[in-house]
Design an enzyme around this catalytic site. Structure first.
Site, PDB file in Angstrom:
ATOM      1  N   SER A  64       0.817  -1.219   0.000  1.00 33.95           N
ATOM      2  CA  SER A  64       0.000   0.000   0.000  1.00 33.95           C
ATOM      3  C   SER A  64       0.849   1.266   0.000  1.00 33.95           C
ATOM      4  O   SER A  64       2.017   1.262   0.416  1.00 33.95           O
ATOM      5  CB  SER A  64      -0.921   0.014   1.222  1.00 33.95           C
ATOM      6  N   GLN A  65       0.210   2.346  -0.433  1.00 35.84           N
ATOM      7  CA  GLN A  65       0.822   3.678  -0.397  1.00 35.84           C
ATOM      8  C   GLN A  65       1.187   4.015   1.057  1.00 35.84           C
ATOM      9  O   GLN A  65       0.360   3.836   1.957  1.00 35.84           O
ATOM     10  CB  GLN A  65      -0.222   4.674  -0.927  1.00 35.84           C
TER      11      GLN A  65
END
Ligand code: SAM
Length: 231
Positions: A64-65
């Site tokens: 994920s970011q």
């Protein structure tokens, strides 16, 4: 911003972005500083490790970011003595971040290869308060429940009842949900009593699908919703 030659500088810039985007919890920022994101991505992605973006990992999934990892971790309102369950181990990165903040982390991944890689990577890096299970995380991990907080890093059609039932009273579940496969609302569900919850909308997000008994059903590549549970 990315710099292989100056990883320290890249990391400082990355921490500045998190702070600028509103991450305030010092423990979250310290954990993000402590965990080497480059160790959780493939060799071809290393140079992008401190960009604020998701990156591809094995099995068509993503790490994920960083901003979203920080946002979800902050939203869990963690205390040092907490026990946390993560659904969607992926690379193991978010579990490593959580392990710097709380006493014990349990994490579940449905892809056997990802679960194995995350387990080996976390062990090699010395994150010894994390346990990785391969299985359907929508059903939780009843043997280790109840949890002070649960985070789901994939998006499902609705909030899995099994996960709510595995929270302590006062526990928080942070989860992306919504009727579209790749677009969700990030919710914080607080279990306020045996049978009651409160829900807060933390904004729009885009996650890979949560696939399982209480998530999307993957029928030969077509996503469908399970029929609602009858009381
Ligand atoms: N937290 C991860 C990290 O730090 O790298 C990123 C997770 S990735 C966005 C979402 C992960 O959820 C994928 O690895 C996917 O295979 C997994 N997943 C989807 N449905 C699942 C389920 N029912 N149980 C466990 N894992 C699931």
């Amino acid at each position: 911003m990315t710099s292989e030659r100056h990883p320290g500088k890249a990391k400082q810039a990355f921490l500045a972005i998190l702070a600028r985007r509103g991450i305030k919890d010092k423990r979250v920022l310290e954990a993000m500083e402590a965990v080497p994101r480059e160790a959780f991505v493939g060799a071809r992605q290393t140079r992008y490790a401190y960009d604020d973006s998701p990156l591809p990992i094995e099995e068509g999934q993503t790490i994920s970011q960083p901003y979203i990892v920080a946002l979800m971790t902050e939203a869990m309102q963690l205390e040092p003595d907490n026990t946390v369950l993560e659904i969607g181990s992926g690379s193991g990165y978010a579990a490593a971040v959580l392990s710097r903040i709380v006493k014990q982390v349990y994490t579940i991944e449905r892809h056997p290869m990802l679960a194995k890689l995350a387990r080996e990577r976390l062990a090699d890096l010395g994150y010894d308060n994390v346990r990785v299970l391969c299985g359907d995380g929508t059903l939780g991990w009843p043997e280790h429940a109840p949890f002070d907080a649960i985070v789901v890093t994939a998006g499902g059609p609705r909030v899995p009842e099994s996960l709510v039932r595995q929270l302590v009273i006062g526990g928080r579940l942070v989860i992306p949900t919504g009727p579209a496969i790749h677009q969700q609302k990030l919710l914080r569900i607080t279990r306020v009593s045996e049978d009651e919850t409160e829900s807060e909308d933390l904004g729009g997000v885009r996650f890979v699908p949560l696939i399982g008994e209480e998530g999307w059903r993957d029928t030969e590549g077509r996503m469908t919703t399970p029929s609602p549970k009858k009381g």
